[in-house]
Every structure is written in structure tokens, then in C-alpha cells.
Design an enzyme around this catalytic site. Sequence first.
Site, short mmCIF file in Angstrom:
data_model
loop_
_atom_site.label_atom_id
_atom_site.label_comp_id
_atom_site.label_asym_id
_atom_site.label_seq_id
_atom_site.Cartn_x
_atom_site.Cartn_y
_atom_site.Cartn_z
N ASP A 93 3.97 -4.58 44.43
CA ASP A 93 4.60 -5.61 43.61
C ASP A 93 5.61 -6.38 44.46
OD1 ASP A 93 6.27 -3.37 43.80
OD2 ASP A 93 7.32 -3.81 41.93
N GLU A 157 7.91 -0.93 42.32
CA GLU A 157 9.12 -0.61 43.06
C GLU A 157 10.25 -1.58 42.77
OE1 GLU A 157 12.09 -0.53 46.26
OE2 GLU A 157 10.81 -2.22 45.69
#
Length: 433
Positions: A93, A157
Site C-alpha cells: 500500500d 502498513e
Amino acid sequence: MDGNYELNEPLFLDLMEKVIGETKYLQNNPPEFIPEEDRVGDHVLKVLMPYSTENGGPLKIERINYVPKRNNIIITYPGTTDKYVSFVGSHMDVVTANPSEWTRDPFKLTREGDNLYGRGTTDCLGHVVLLTDLFIQLAQKKPKLAVNVAAVFIANEENSEIEGIGVDALVKDGKMEAMKTGPLYWCDSADSHPCIGTGGVQVWRLTAYGKPGHSGMPQNVINPIFVCKQAMDYVLGKFHAEFGPHANESTYGYASPSTMKPTSWSSPAGASNIIPVEATMQGDIRLTPFYSLEDAKGAIERYVKEFNEKLHNISEYSPAFKNALPDGARARVELTWVGDCYHGFAADLKSFGFQAIDQATKEVLGSSKPFSVTGSLPLVSDLQKAGFDVQMIGYGVEEVYHAPNEFCTISGMKNGFKIIVKVIDAMDAAARK
């Protein structure tokens, strides 16, 4: 390891172009942006699966989804012992990117000489692609290793509002338990040298309450803006005296000691001639890991209590400004903790994991300059508490983390590849003893 291992630049650039091209759909800022890490996983698995055990290759590959479209990927090149060296934390991400703030398209890979621009190049898709290339080369060359080599590409994350779908869930489910037999390198740092420390963080809100009224009659009001500033001065002075520079910070190379600071200010909207009823400052504590966040929070609660008790003795800016009035009105300050606290991390400098990365960095770059920051990486400290020997590495560019015109360098990634290969060699030699 037998054979010559260097970053495969054509493969690296081709795969980087594909994954950076997905970043519009990888932005993580719910509820508006919820990433689909499967988009990266699809590209990565397309080049890795020909080397999987399913297809007669040596790589053990596990794709794990706790929710649809948001995969984690564990890749293992097997050794002959139970010892592991693992590279974890390269996430699929990214933070959001506003194209109007960029001079290049953030959602497209742009090469300018040695620089590769695009959201996620440094943080952290460049590391995903680097490690993908490493495992392809291991699978192709089939070195006979004693140590197991693993990589864990993770979801989610960049945001902690939604939990239980990334590395936290993998640890809870025991998917990484075997990796405790050797060092775990968190591959999401930058600037090529080992990062050996981070900071704990806790967001706070301090709200002062007064008595509203006309600013032309200051003797009849209590100005919460003044009170909030007075309280902030009092609390900050106490905090920095009690949690000042720690002796261990110089050993770990912290550029900043622990700090408490306001980062935003607000009060109810109103006319310029009206004293509001309340005023609020909000900010954070950044604490080096040699202090306890619980102790710091307890101390700050004590400072606020002391301030409220001593309010009538707090110096005022003018005889007209009061913190208490004859009618019984009295200023007060309230402290609120906002969200969860995240603890800092200090690497074990006596660990062979640190010694190996330190030596490998020296051999490739000519020197090793371990450093620490008071930025927070809560997942790292959680892994350390769970029993992993965590070290931190990364080969992007720190100054463009989360920034417009983010980039990494091809040369930096090439050096990172060489460093990681040397670490694997060192771990393999240790596993054979």
C-alpha cells in the site's frame, strides 16, 4: 552463495513500471481510499510462480488474504537447517498523492537518469520489486544454503485504523513463527544505512475553558486562549526537564531527543471582539525508546493537575486578564489522549543480525552510518516484543518519504541488493557452524 548476484535492471524497471502504475488503487486513507494490494500481488506472483514448488521450482509461496483484494505474500527459499533470515515489511500500500502537488504523474513511473519517480518508489514498492528479483535469482541459480531465506510482503502498513489484515494478523496466526530463529530485517527504511532506533508517539489534546464575553470588557471574562498558552508553557517546561536528552541517544545516533510539541490550534469561530468559551491545542509526544510512554503520559497528567491547582498563581499578561473572577467563574484545563500510543524501537546492537548488516553495508558502501529517528514504526516495536530479532534497512530516499515527487535511485537499489546478498551469505555461514 555461488554465482554472481546483482540487481536485474531490466526486470526491475519492467516490474516497477507495472506496480507504480497501480498506485492510484493502492492509496491507504480510509474511508475514502482503501487499497487493493492484490493488484501488486498479481504482478509479483506472475513472475514468481514459474519458480514455485507447485510448478517444480524451489520457492514456497503463500498468498494470504484476511479480507478480499488485500493480500500478504510469504516467499521462502528453503535451506537445510531450521535457521532463518527474513526480510519483512515491504508493503504493497502507499500514502495518498495529490497530483496537483507533483511536477510528475505520481501514478506512473518516470525515469530521469538514475532517479525513478512515482508514489511508492521509495516507500515501499521499490523494496517489493528488489526482493522479488532476489528470489527469482535464488530460484534460477539454486544455491545450496543452510539458512532458509524468507520475504514477507504485507498489506496495510500505511494506516492503522483497520487492523487484522497485515503483519499483525500473520504473527497472530503463527505464519512467521519459524522466522524467530534468525534476524528479521524490516525492509522499509531509507538512505541505505541501518536504522537502529525509532520513537514512540502519543497524540494529545489540551482544552482550556474560560468565560466568554466582550473583548472590550476583559475584566469580566476569562480568556481560554491565554489559559491554554499558559498551560502549554507549564506542561512543556516540566516535560522537557523530566524527559530530557538520554545518555543512550548518542550511542544510537538520534538527531533529536524526546519532544512534546503542539502541532495545531483551534477555538470556536466568532467575531474578533468576542472572547470564546474554549481553546484547544493538539500535538504529540515523540519519545525515544529509553523512556516509557506510560511514565510520560502519567507525568503529563500530573503536570495538568498541578496547573489547575496552581492556576491562581500563574502569572498573567495584564492586570485585566484573570483566571478566576469574583462571581466564582474559574479557568480549567482538560487533557485528552487521542488514539493509541505506539512504542519506540531500539535494535539490539549486540545481535549478529546487526553485526551482519553493519559489515555488509561497510563492504558495499565503504562505511556504515547507523542512525535513529523519532518517527514511529509501531509494527516494528510490536515484532520486537513478539520475540523477533528486528533490524531495519531500506534503500530509498528518506527526504521524499510521503512527499510530492517521491523517488528512489537505481544505484541505491543496486547497492541494497548487494548488501542483502552479503547478509544472506553471512547468515548461511553462521547456520553451517
